[in-house]
Design an enzyme around this catalytic site. Structure first.
Site, mmCIF file in Angstrom:
data_model
loop_
_atom_site.group_PDB
_atom_site.id
_atom_site.type_symbol
_atom_site.label_atom_id
_atom_site.label_comp_id
_atom_site.label_asym_id
_atom_site.label_seq_id
_atom_site.Cartn_x
_atom_site.Cartn_y
_atom_site.Cartn_z
ATOM 1 N N ASP A 188 0.862 -1.172 0.000
ATOM 2 C CA ASP A 188 0.000 0.000 0.000
ATOM 3 C C ASP A 188 0.910 1.237 0.000
ATOM 4 O O ASP A 188 2.051 1.167 0.449
ATOM 5 C CB ASP A 188 -0.896 -0.026 1.238
ATOM 6 C CG ASP A 188 -1.683 1.258 1.413
ATOM 7 O OD1 ASP A 188 -2.301 1.706 0.435
ATOM 8 O OD2 ASP A 188 -1.659 1.819 2.521
ATOM 9 N N ASP A 393 -1.965 -0.793 5.998
ATOM 10 C CA ASP A 393 -2.224 -0.246 7.331
ATOM 11 C C ASP A 393 -3.659 0.208 7.541
ATOM 12 O O ASP A 393 -4.015 0.626 8.644
ATOM 13 C CB ASP A 393 -1.291 0.942 7.597
ATOM 14 C CG ASP A 393 -1.661 2.163 6.762
ATOM 15 O OD1 ASP A 393 -2.073 1.971 5.589
ATOM 16 O OD2 ASP A 393 -1.554 3.291 7.267
ATOM 17 N N ASP A 397 -7.174 -1.786 3.142
ATOM 18 C CA ASP A 397 -6.214 -2.848 2.820
ATOM 19 C C ASP A 397 -6.654 -4.212 3.357
ATOM 20 O O ASP A 397 -6.054 -5.237 3.005
ATOM 21 C CB ASP A 397 -4.831 -2.521 3.406
ATOM 22 C CG ASP A 397 -4.279 -1.213 2.870
ATOM 23 O OD1 ASP A 397 -4.411 -0.984 1.662
ATOM 24 O OD2 ASP A 397 -3.728 -0.428 3.667
#
Length: 511
Positions: A188, A393, A397
């Site tokens: 990410d 995080d 996600d």
């Protein structure tokens, strides 16, 4: 009227005041605002919304008052679908059974059968019950699966302990084992590669209106004191960090999705996007046209440009960006050296995503992806036969973290991400990813060594205990007729060697 969330139905018109959370999915029919969609997209910068644009339940309205028509409620909302994706991905995984457990199911009955055969054979050969019984006991003692049973748990204990020392928390042995075989890492962007919050990057005063960076920051931050916008907060935070005193403001007004203005002293000061000034002030627009190349160059670096104007004069430009973590580039370089495929997944626009990817050395980028798209990207790699590790995080996600063979959550992330992932990187550093992989590989290598020696030990000594050397008088008598006491000593030595080999993991260098 205010009603419970459960009573909202499709086609209801819902009003949302500034700062409130949007309850369900819908399309704006009146008003405009900047909506914080970081919960969904992971991006810290708010998204400007106007009539006709969609809004998603769970996101937070900014400074504008909006009305929207509900299009999806209850289990049909985007947030509910994210939860469903997580549950499906978690439920589709089969637990990994440890090698030692699979072998033990065959090993133990096989040894008992061998011991009985040895007893019957020697009783038939020698005709003496006691020597036959001694050989049978020697076989059972020397083949005691202590070393086999200790091979895996001692290595896992040492590996997880070493990981904890380095801010790497493996939730279970399955995560530790699977991390060793991943060949693709998906990252990410926001909060993983970058810091996850907008910060001031460039302060460019325009003389003679503004003489210094501190003076420009003071002017812009003084206006932004009245704003709840993340970009405005970034200016105020930077001013406080520099010890700059802010001026009093009057007649503050926020122009939804464009900027803010207020009166400071006798001057009207405005802070906002370049397009706002181009559309609303012809005098300032001419000044900005002369600086168009500079503005485009800053935007090409993935920065958000904010113009500060005093009256009809441009005082300067301030850029805000989500900064890259200091160790991100080094961590990604380590992953490349380990021959791993590295992919970046982000909800941000492609221009900014490619800029960030270029700075940290990532070749493959998927931008403007929603949570379900991230999960689909992981699944696509898995269908190609790759073992995947997803690092993230945020709530957005979570589906990808659950879908991946190993999910790694940044410790500073959301509770949902941490709950979904199998590995928690509590340090918040991206360098913990290659460390976790190196540690996992070292742990699995140690387990394989332990199992090899445990099997080799049994393959070598069980025949000796069974009396295979008895006809060969060149060998010492204690080997030709192995006593159970000597067999117990040999068995203890094998257990000690396995434990000692596992404890070597505490000296493994993972940095």
């Amino acid at each position: 009227m205010e009603i419970p969330l459960t009573q909202v139905q499709v086609d209801d018109v819902v009003a949302v005041r500034p700062g409130e959370r949007i309850p369900v999915d819908g399309d704006i029919i009146e008003g405009g605002s900047a909506v914080d969609e970081s919960m969904l997209s992971g991006e810290p910068l708010p998204v400007d919304k106007k009539p006709g644009d969609p809004v998603v339940g769970g996101t937070i309205n900014g400074e504008g008052y909006i009305k929207f028509k509900a299009t999806r409620v209850g289990k049909d909302t985007a947030l509910a679908q994210i939860i469903r994706l997580v549950q499906e991905a978690q439920g589709s995984k089969a637990p990994i059974q440890a090698l030692a457990d699979r072998v033990a199911a065959v090993f133990v009955p096989a040894i008992i059968a061998i011991a009985c055969i040895v007893f019957l054979l020697w009783w038939w050969i020698g005709g003496d019950f006691v020597p036959a019984m001694i050989r049978m006991v020697a076989v059972l003692v020397i083949a005691c699966p202590c070393a086999l049973g200790l091979a895996t748990p001692t290595a896992i204990m040492a590996g997880t302990g070493k990981g904890a020392e380095n801010g790497i928390l493996f939730k279970n042995s399955t995560a530790l084992e699977t991390t060793s075989v991943i060949d693709s890492v998906l990252l990410d962007k926001t909060g993983t590669i970058t810091l996850g919050k907008p910060t001031v990057v460039d302060i460019l005063p325009a003389e003679p209106v503004c003489s210094s960076p501190d003076a420009l920051l003071s002017l812009g931050a003084s206006v932004e004191q009245g704003s709840e916008h993340p970009l405005g907060k970034a200016l105020v935070r930077e001013a406080h960090n520099r010890g700059i005193e802010l001026a009093d403001l009057h007649d503050f007004r926020a122009v939804g999705g464009r900027g803010v203005e207020a009166t400071i002293g006798t001057a009207t000061v405005r802070v906002g996007k370049p397009n706002w000034f181009r559309e609303s002030d012809p005098v300032i627009a001419k000044t900005l046209d002369a600086s168009a190349d500079a503005i485009m160059a800053l935007q090409a670096e993935g920065k958000t440009v904010m113009i500060v104007a005093s009256g009809t004069d441009v005082a300067g430009m301030i850029t805000v960006s989500d900064r890259i973590k200091p160790d991100s580039a080094a961590a990604i370089e380590q992953l490349h050296r380990m021959k791993l495929k590295v992919v970046m997944l982000t909800g941000d626009n492609m221009h900014t995503a490619k800029t960030i990817a270029r700075q940290v050395g990532i070749d493959q980028v998927h931008a403007e992806v929603r949570p379900e798209d991230k999960s689909a990207a992981v699944k696509k790699l898995q269908q190609q036969g790759r073992k995947t590790g997803m690092v993230g995080d945020g709530i957005n996600d979570a589906p990808a973290l659950a879908q991946a063979d190993v999910g790694m959550a940044i410790g500073s992330g959301t509770d949902v991400a941490i709950e979904t992932a199998g590995v928690i990187l509590s340090s918040g550093s991206l360098e913990a990813v290659p460390r976790a992989i190196r540690l996992s590989r070292a742990t699995m290598r140690t387990i394989h060594q332990n199992l090899f020696w445990a099997f080799f030990y049994n393959l070598a000594l069980i025949p000796i205990a069974a009396g295979i050397l008895y006809p060969f008088h060149s060998f010492p008598i204690f080997l030709r007729e192995l006593h159970p006491i000597m067999a117990a000593l040999a068995m203890s030595f094998s257990s000690i060697s396995v434990v000692s080999n596992s404890l070597r993991l505490y000296r493994t260098k993972v940095r």
